[in-house]
Design an enzyme around this catalytic site. Structure first.
Site, PDB file in Angstrom:
ATOM      1  N   SER A   1       0.850  -1.197   0.000  1.00 58.01           N
ATOM      2  CA  SER A   1       0.000   0.000   0.000  1.00 58.01           C
ATOM      3  C   SER A   1       0.883   1.244   0.000  1.00 58.01           C
ATOM      4  O   SER A   1       1.659   1.455   0.937  1.00 58.01           O
ATOM      5  CB  SER A   1      -0.894   0.006   1.240  1.00 58.01           C
ATOM      6  OG  SER A   1      -1.398   1.315   1.442  1.00 58.01           O
TER       7      SER A   1
ATOM      8  N   HIS B   1      -1.567  -1.314  -4.057  1.00 58.11           N
ATOM      9  CA  HIS B   1      -2.804  -0.900  -3.401  1.00 58.11           C
ATOM     10  C   HIS B   1      -2.786   0.622  -3.229  1.00 58.11           C
ATOM     11  O   HIS B   1      -1.872   1.173  -2.615  1.00 58.11           O
ATOM     12  CB  HIS B   1      -2.871  -1.615  -2.049  1.00 58.11           C
ATOM     13  CG  HIS B   1      -4.106  -1.408  -1.256  1.00 58.11           C
ATOM     14  ND1 HIS B   1      -5.227  -2.205  -1.377  1.00 58.11           N
ATOM     15  CD2 HIS B   1      -4.402  -0.493  -0.305  1.00 58.11           C
ATOM     16  CE1 HIS B   1      -6.156  -1.798  -0.526  1.00 58.11           C
ATOM     17  NE2 HIS B   1      -5.684  -0.750   0.140  1.00 58.11           N
TER      18      HIS B   1
ATOM     19  N   ASP C   1      -4.772   3.826  -1.781  1.00 57.51           N
ATOM     20  CA  ASP C   1      -5.810   4.217  -0.822  1.00 57.51           C
ATOM     21  C   ASP C   1      -6.308   5.625  -1.114  1.00 57.51           C
ATOM     22  O   ASP C   1      -5.576   6.600  -0.962  1.00 57.51           O
ATOM     23  CB  ASP C   1      -5.230   4.182   0.596  1.00 57.51           C
ATOM     24  CG  ASP C   1      -5.082   2.768   1.118  1.00 57.51           C
ATOM     25  OD1 ASP C   1      -6.074   2.019   1.078  1.00 57.51           O
ATOM     26  OD2 ASP C   1      -3.970   2.410   1.551  1.00 57.51           O
TER      27      ASP C   1
ATOM     28  N   MET D   1      -8.904   8.534  -0.062  1.00 60.26           N
ATOM     29  CA  MET D   1      -9.726   8.976   1.081  1.00 60.26           C
ATOM     30  C   MET D   1     -10.226  10.390   0.838  1.00 60.26           C
ATOM     31  O   MET D   1      -9.480  11.228   0.324  1.00 60.26           O
ATOM     32  CB  MET D   1      -8.891   8.971   2.361  1.00 60.26           C
ATOM     33  CG  MET D   1      -8.227   7.648   2.660  1.00 60.26           C
ATOM     34  SD  MET D   1      -7.212   7.773   4.137  1.00 60.26           S
ATOM     35  CE  MET D   1      -6.436   6.163   4.153  1.00 60.26           C
TER      36      MET D   1
ATOM     37  N   HIS E   1      -8.550   1.417  -3.681  1.00 55.44           N
ATOM     38  CA  HIS E   1      -9.415   1.268  -2.506  1.00 55.44           C
ATOM     39  C   HIS E   1     -10.112   2.602  -2.259  1.00 55.44           C
ATOM     40  O   HIS E   1      -9.485   3.552  -1.790  1.00 55.44           O
ATOM     41  CB  HIS E   1      -8.527   0.850  -1.309  1.00 55.44           C
ATOM     42  CG  HIS E   1      -9.267   0.654  -0.031  1.00 55.44           C
ATOM     43  ND1 HIS E   1      -8.631   0.384   1.159  1.00 55.44           N
ATOM     44  CD2 HIS E   1     -10.593   0.678   0.262  1.00 55.44           C
ATOM     45  CE1 HIS E   1      -9.526   0.259   2.126  1.00 55.44           C
ATOM     46  NE2 HIS E   1     -10.725   0.445   1.608  1.00 55.44           N
TER      47      HIS E   1
ATOM     48  N   MET F   1     -12.153   4.847  -0.301  1.00 55.42           N
ATOM     49  CA  MET F   1     -12.743   5.176   1.000  1.00 55.42           C
ATOM     50  C   MET F   1     -13.389   6.543   0.863  1.00 55.42           C
ATOM     51  O   MET F   1     -12.940   7.549   1.431  1.00 55.42           O
ATOM     52  CB  MET F   1     -11.644   5.176   2.080  1.00 55.42           C
ATOM     53  CG  MET F   1     -11.198   3.783   2.469  1.00 55.42           C
ATOM     54  SD  MET F   1      -9.644   3.766   3.374  1.00 55.42           S
ATOM     55  CE  MET F   1      -8.491   3.770   2.024  1.00 55.42           C
TER      56      MET F   1
ATOM     57  N   MET G   1     -11.362  -5.365   6.420  1.00 56.90           N
ATOM     58  CA  MET G   1     -10.532  -4.355   7.080  1.00 56.90           C
ATOM     59  C   MET G   1     -10.136  -4.910   8.441  1.00 56.90           C
ATOM     60  O   MET G   1     -11.002  -5.256   9.257  1.00 56.90           O
ATOM     61  CB  MET G   1     -11.304  -3.032   7.279  1.00 56.90           C
ATOM     62  CG  MET G   1     -11.534  -2.191   6.038  1.00 56.90           C
ATOM     63  SD  MET G   1     -10.078  -1.819   5.039  1.00 56.90           S
ATOM     64  CE  MET G   1      -9.033  -0.906   6.183  1.00 56.90           C
TER      65      MET G   1
ATOM     66  N   ASP H   1      -6.603  -5.968   5.029  1.00 56.02           N
ATOM     67  CA  ASP H   1      -6.022  -4.630   4.902  1.00 56.02           C
ATOM     68  C   ASP H   1      -5.958  -3.951   6.266  1.00 56.02           C
ATOM     69  O   ASP H   1      -6.993  -3.688   6.880  1.00 56.02           O
ATOM     70  CB  ASP H   1      -6.891  -3.808   3.926  1.00 56.02           C
ATOM     71  CG  ASP H   1      -6.294  -2.442   3.634  1.00 56.02           C
ATOM     72  OD1 ASP H   1      -5.163  -2.165   4.077  1.00 56.02           O
ATOM     73  OD2 ASP H   1      -6.979  -1.642   2.961  1.00 56.02           O
TER      74      ASP H   1
ATOM     75  N   SER I   1       2.889   0.183   6.086  1.00 58.50           N
ATOM     76  CA  SER I   1       4.062   0.545   6.888  1.00 58.50           C
ATOM     77  C   SER I   1       5.040  -0.612   7.057  1.00 58.50           C
ATOM     78  O   SER I   1       6.243  -0.375   7.167  1.00 58.50           O
ATOM     79  CB  SER I   1       3.629   1.101   8.243  1.00 58.50           C
ATOM     80  OG  SER I   1       2.625   0.315   8.796  1.00 58.50           O
TER      81      SER I   1
HETATM   82  C1  DX5 Z   1      -6.152   2.049   5.889  1.00 58.91           C
HETATM   83  C2  DX5 Z   1      -5.780   1.672   4.483  1.00 58.91           C
HETATM   84  C3  DX5 Z   1      -4.673   0.696   4.387  1.00 58.91           C
HETATM   85  C4  DX5 Z   1      -3.355   1.224   4.894  1.00 58.91           C
HETATM   86  C5  DX5 Z   1      -2.694   0.099   5.595  1.00 58.91           C
HETATM   87  O1  DX5 Z   1      -7.322   2.783   5.896  1.00 58.91           O
HETATM   88  O2  DX5 Z   1      -6.889   1.131   3.787  1.00 58.91           O
HETATM   89  O3  DX5 Z   1      -4.518   0.201   3.051  1.00 58.91           O
HETATM   90  O4  DX5 Z   1      -2.480   1.669   3.905  1.00 58.91           O
HETATM   91  O5  DX5 Z   1      -1.546   0.573   6.191  1.00 58.91           O
HETATM   92  P1  DX5 Z   1      -0.745  -0.289   7.249  1.00 58.91           P
HETATM   93  O6  DX5 Z   1      -0.262  -1.512   6.513  1.00 58.91           O
HETATM   94  O7  DX5 Z   1       0.334   0.602   7.703  1.00 58.91           O
HETATM   95  O8  DX5 Z   1      -1.723  -0.656   8.340  1.00 58.91           O
HETATM   96 ZN    ZN Z   2      -6.497   0.157   1.840  1.00 63.20          ZN
END
Ligand code: DX5
Ligand code: ZN
Length: 235
Positions: A6, A31, A33, A35, A64, A66, A135, A173, A196
């Site tokens: 990600s 991936h 993200d 938002m 993804h 969100m 999630m 995820d 991370s």
């Molecule tokens: C959180 C995201 C994840 C995020 C995960 O809302 O959807 O994809 O990047 O990050 P880590 O692996 O650091 O939890």
């Molecule tokens: Zn995600």
């Protein structure tokens, strides 16, 4: 088993370089993200990032969403180069329409459920899906702790998938690292999103991906015993 780094945790000043590193180290997809500050209390990135990444990687770009109104943005992301969409059950009163639209656009369709959302809500839509995403943190931020309470749900989804659509994959995820990924694997997950633990690790992208893969592979014994537990439950 598939790894989906990600980029939320990547160094955005070196994004192309870091994605190339992940590709070289055998990432199965990237991936992305997205938002909007409404569906989740954070903002991140949009279609221009996908467009730039499309030029530098052949990997599948999974998006993804969100965001509160995913339908409004599908075309824009498709034009930018997205290959698949992960949309939230919680963000959509017309989920079936969104999934059908994604399919009409020729892209992969996945539905995501938050930690407090039960697996059963996916029963009627499962047959349409390429992917379901559990999630394992509350969405909105990287670097959160994996919620172990989501593990039984992964097992329940695995059972539903076996009955309703066995080609559908289960992705996890949030908080996925070398300790938690084997647990998710044992519960039935096929695809592992990791931010991370891949981009935030000082060992570097390739080394952390290898560590994650080794940890998941060595959890195979646990996978078998967990499946045996599921069999026991059915009896
Ligand atoms: C959180 C995201 C994840 C995020 C995960 O809302 O959807 O994809 O990047 O990050 P880590 O692996 O650091 O939890
Ligand atoms: Zn995600």
């Amino acid at each position: 088993m598939k790894l989906a780094p990600s980029i939320l945790a990547a160094d955005f000043a070196r994004l192309g370089e870091q994605v190339a590193e992940a590709e070289k180290a055998g990432a199965n997809r990237i991936h992305v993200d997205v938002m909007d500050g409404h569906f989740v209390p954070n903002i991140s990135m949009g279609a221009p990032i996908v467009k730039s990444l499309r030029r530098v990687t052949k990997l599948l770009l999974e998006t993804h969403l969100m965001i509160t109104a995913p339908d409004l943005f599908l075309e824009e992301f498709v034009e930018a180069g997205s290959d698949s969409f992960l949309v939230h059950w919680e963000a959509n009163n017309n989920l079936h329409r969104t999934v059908r639209r994604v399919k009409e656009l020729g892209k992969g369709a996945g539905v995501v459920i938050n930690p407090a959302t039960p697996a059963l809500v996916l029963e009627e839509i499962l047959v349409e899906l390429d992917l379901v995403v559990v999630m394992t943190v509350n969405p909105g931020f990287g670097h959160q702790h994996f919620l172990h309470s989501t593990l039984p749900k992964i097992g329940r989804l695995r059972q539903m998938i076996e009955h309703l659509n066995h080609r559908c994959q289960i992705e996890v995820d949030g908080g996925v690292d070398e300790t938690t990924a084997p647990l998710a694997r044992a519960a039935g997950a096929d695809v592992f999103v990791a931010g991370s633990s891949i981009f935030g690790d000082s060992a570097g992208v390739a080394a952390s991906m290898n560590r994650l893969r080794t940890a998941i592979a060595s959890g195979n014994g646990e996978l078998r015993s967990s499946q045996a537990d599921l069999e026991d439950e059915r009896m």
